[in-house]
Design a protein around this motif. Structure first.
Motif: not given
Length: 144
Positions: A100-121
């Motif tokens: 999640n941290r690597e995804v957030a860094a690569q996409l310039f978004i927060s870790v919380k945004t990654v977690e929320g996106t994954l939860s929805r998926l």
């Protein structure tokens, strides 16, 4: 949106076709981004028609491009198994093994945004892990 509508009503009686087209295009873009596709299609269609009548080729191209985006969003999402562009980017990185941290860094978004996106998926596809999601995404994007 409200201010753009007020501006439109004030511009309509005036003979300022370029300003009217710009305002129509801006309103159409806002409508599209708000997922009001029918309203966006109507406003952008008017912008395109008026730009062509005025001979404003660059503005007509801009309105045409926005109009194409209105219909491209659902088609592109269907090709990716119903994923939005942001969800597709997150899912692809997760499929590649990124944390999640690597995804957030690569996409310039927060870790919380990654977690929320994954939860929805996970909820949408009825899966419980990153591995299941990765397998599902791989199977839906692999050509048959």
């Amino acid at each position: 949106m409200a201010l753009l509508r007020v501006a439109l009503e004030r511009l309509r009686p005036l003979e300022l076709p370029v300003d009217l087209v710009r305002t129509l295009t801006a309103l159409g873009t806002v409508e599209r981004r708000s997922r009001h596709r029918a309203a966006a299609r109507e406003v952008l269609g008017e912008a395109l028609r008026r730009a062509e009548e005025a001979g404003a080729v660059p503005l007509a191209e801009q309105a045409r491009a926005e109009l194409a985006r209105v219909d491209a969003v659902p088609a592109a999402a269907a090709e990716r198994g119903g994923l939005t562009p942001a969800e597709a980017r997150v899912a692809e990185l997760v499929r590649g093994g990124a944390t999640n941290r690597e995804v957030a860094a690569q996409l310039f978004i927060s870790v919380k945004t990654v977690e929320g996106t994954l939860s929805r998926l996970y909820r949408r596809f009825g899966v419980r892990s990153r591995t299941e999601l990765a397998h599902l995404i791989t199977s839906t994007t692999t050509p048959r």
